[in-house]
Each structure stands twice: as C-alpha cells, then as structure tokens.
Design a protein around this motif. Structure first.
Motif, short mmCIF file in Angstrom:
data_model
loop_
_atom_site.label_atom_id
_atom_site.label_comp_id
_atom_site.label_asym_id
_atom_site.label_seq_id
_atom_site.Cartn_x
_atom_site.Cartn_y
_atom_site.Cartn_z
N ALA A 65 -10.24 11.56 -6.65
CA ALA A 65 -8.90 11.03 -6.91
C ALA A 65 -7.84 11.59 -5.95
N PRO A 66 -7.72 12.91 -5.75
CA PRO A 66 -6.69 13.39 -4.81
C PRO A 66 -6.96 12.97 -3.37
N ARG A 67 -8.23 12.88 -3.01
CA ARG A 67 -8.55 12.47 -1.64
C ARG A 67 -8.19 11.01 -1.40
N LEU A 68 -8.44 10.18 -2.41
CA LEU A 68 -8.05 8.77 -2.28
C LEU A 68 -6.53 8.62 -2.21
N GLU A 69 -5.82 9.43 -3.00
CA GLU A 69 -4.36 9.35 -2.97
C GLU A 69 -3.81 9.81 -1.62
N THR A 70 -4.37 10.88 -1.07
CA THR A 70 -3.96 11.34 0.26
C THR A 70 -4.25 10.28 1.31
N ALA A 71 -5.41 9.66 1.22
CA ALA A 71 -5.76 8.61 2.18
C ALA A 71 -4.80 7.42 2.05
N ALA A 72 -4.42 7.09 0.82
CA ALA A 72 -3.49 5.98 0.62
C ALA A 72 -2.14 6.28 1.24
N HIS A 73 -1.65 7.53 1.04
CA HIS A 73 -0.36 7.89 1.65
C HIS A 73 -0.45 7.88 3.17
N GLY A 74 -1.55 8.38 3.70
CA GLY A 74 -1.73 8.35 5.16
C GLY A 74 -1.77 6.92 5.68
N PHE A 75 -2.42 6.05 4.95
CA PHE A 75 -2.48 4.64 5.35
C PHE A 75 -1.08 4.03 5.32
N GLU A 76 -0.31 4.34 4.26
CA GLU A 76 1.06 3.83 4.17
C GLU A 76 1.92 4.32 5.31
N ASP A 77 1.78 5.60 5.64
CA ASP A 77 2.65 6.21 6.65
C ASP A 77 2.26 5.85 8.07
N GLN A 78 0.97 5.67 8.34
CA GLN A 78 0.53 5.50 9.72
C GLN A 78 0.09 4.09 10.04
N VAL A 79 -0.77 3.53 9.25
CA VAL A 79 -1.37 2.24 9.59
C VAL A 79 -0.50 1.08 9.15
N ALA A 80 0.08 1.16 7.96
CA ALA A 80 0.85 0.04 7.42
C ALA A 80 2.03 -0.35 8.31
N PRO A 81 2.84 0.59 8.86
CA PRO A 81 3.93 0.16 9.73
C PRO A 81 3.44 -0.56 10.98
N LYS A 82 2.32 -0.11 11.53
CA LYS A 82 1.79 -0.76 12.73
C LYS A 82 1.31 -2.17 12.41
N VAL A 83 0.63 -2.31 11.29
CA VAL A 83 0.15 -3.64 10.89
C VAL A 83 1.36 -4.54 10.59
N SER A 84 2.37 -3.98 9.93
CA SER A 84 3.56 -4.76 9.61
C SER A 84 4.27 -5.23 10.87
N SER A 85 4.46 -4.35 11.84
CA SER A 85 5.13 -4.75 13.08
C SER A 85 4.29 -5.77 13.85
N MET A 86 2.97 -5.61 13.83
CA MET A 86 2.11 -6.58 14.50
C MET A 86 2.25 -7.96 13.84
N LEU A 87 2.25 -7.99 12.52
CA LEU A 87 2.40 -9.27 11.81
C LEU A 87 3.78 -9.87 12.05
N THR A 88 4.81 -9.04 12.13
CA THR A 88 6.16 -9.53 12.40
C THR A 88 6.24 -10.13 13.79
N ARG A 89 5.65 -9.46 14.78
CA ARG A 89 5.65 -10.01 16.14
C ARG A 89 4.90 -11.32 16.20
N ALA A 90 3.77 -11.40 15.51
CA ALA A 90 3.00 -12.64 15.49
C ALA A 90 3.80 -13.76 14.83
N ALA A 91 4.52 -13.44 13.76
CA ALA A 91 5.34 -14.46 13.09
C ALA A 91 6.46 -14.95 14.00
N ARG A 92 7.06 -14.04 14.76
CA ARG A 92 8.13 -14.46 15.69
C ARG A 92 7.58 -15.35 16.80
#
Length: 166
Positions: A56-83
C-alpha cells in the motif's frame, strides 16, 4: 453391490464399482485434508494481508511520483497534439505587439521633445542671464558715467566757487 460394515458405530459403505471406489477414496482424503486446508487458508489470508500492508505505501508513493513527473508531461503532450489538430484558427498576437510598439514609439518621441524643450529652456535661460548681466553692466556703466558727470560738474562748481572767493 455394496457392503455395509459396522465398526464402532461407523457405517462404512464399500462401493462395488471402480468409480464408486474412487469417489469414496476422494471423500476420505478430503475429510483428512480439511484441517490442513483450513490452516493453509488462514496462512494464505495472513500472507495476503501482510503483502497488502507492504504494498500500500509503495503504491501510494508510485502514484504521487506518477502525478508529479509523468502526468504533466503526458498532459502537455496531449495539449500540444490537441492544438495541432484543432481546426479553429488561432488568434493573432499582432494587436498587442502593435500596441506595445506604438507605446514605445510615443514614449521615445515624448522623451525627445522633453530633451529638446529642456535644451531650449536652458539656452533661453543662458540668453536671459547674459541679457541680465549685459543690462546690469550697461546700467552700471550709465551710473558710472552719471557719477563721473556729477563729479565733474561738482568739481567745476567747486572750482568756480573757489575762483570767486579768491
């Protein structure tokens, strides 16, 4: 054909067919294995709970890391593709730039006018100062001439008076 034997108040039925015998043996084995299966079930449940506490704590840490590192990059990539695929034209940014450049030009012209007026004012003050000093020196010259004339006139009168008395 089945035989029924009575031993210690337990009725044992002996099947006559091979499948019946296999079924009876499986039932006996199942009854013997039931306590061990219950123990295995309890041990597995405990192991699963331990694994959940560990994961449980390892999954939560991984989720926060994903939110902080991967999610913004994926979001910006999707935004650029939409534009890129958006069919509506983008608004021009020329208007704010034009206003900015016009403001800079007006400010530069205002600064130039200010400097020119300041220079003209300085020259005017220099001329006024030189005029004032020239006027003061002319007035001083006139006063000196007037004083010389009066002194000469007084001197002449004094000479006349002294001649008359002598």
């Amino acid at each position: 054909m089945s035989l029924t034997l009575k031993r210690r108040r337990v009725v044992i039925e002996v099947p006559a067919t091979w499948t019946g015998r296999m079924k009876a043996q499986a039932m006996r084995t199942g009854r013997r294995m039931a306590p061990m299966a219950d123990q295995a079930k309890m041990a597995a449940a405990q192991r699963f709970e331990d694994a959940r506490y560990w994961a449980a704590p390892r999954l939560e840490t991984a989720a926060h890391g994903f939110e902080d590192q991967v999610a913004p990059k994926v979001s910006s990539m999707l935004t650029r593709a939409a534009r890129k695929i958006d069919p509506t034209p983008t608004r021009s940014r020329r208007w704010p730039m034009l206003v900015l450049l016009t403001g800079v030009a007006v400010g530069a012209m205002g600064y130039m006018f200010y400097r020119r007026n300041a220079q003209q004012w300085t020259e005017h003050m220099k001329e006024s100062a030189s005029d004032a000093s020239r006027w003061a020196s002319e007035k001083a010259d006139r006063a000196a001439e007037s004083a010389d004339r009066l002194a000469t006139n007084v001197s002449n009168k004094a000479d006349e008076t002294s001649r008359k008395m002598s």
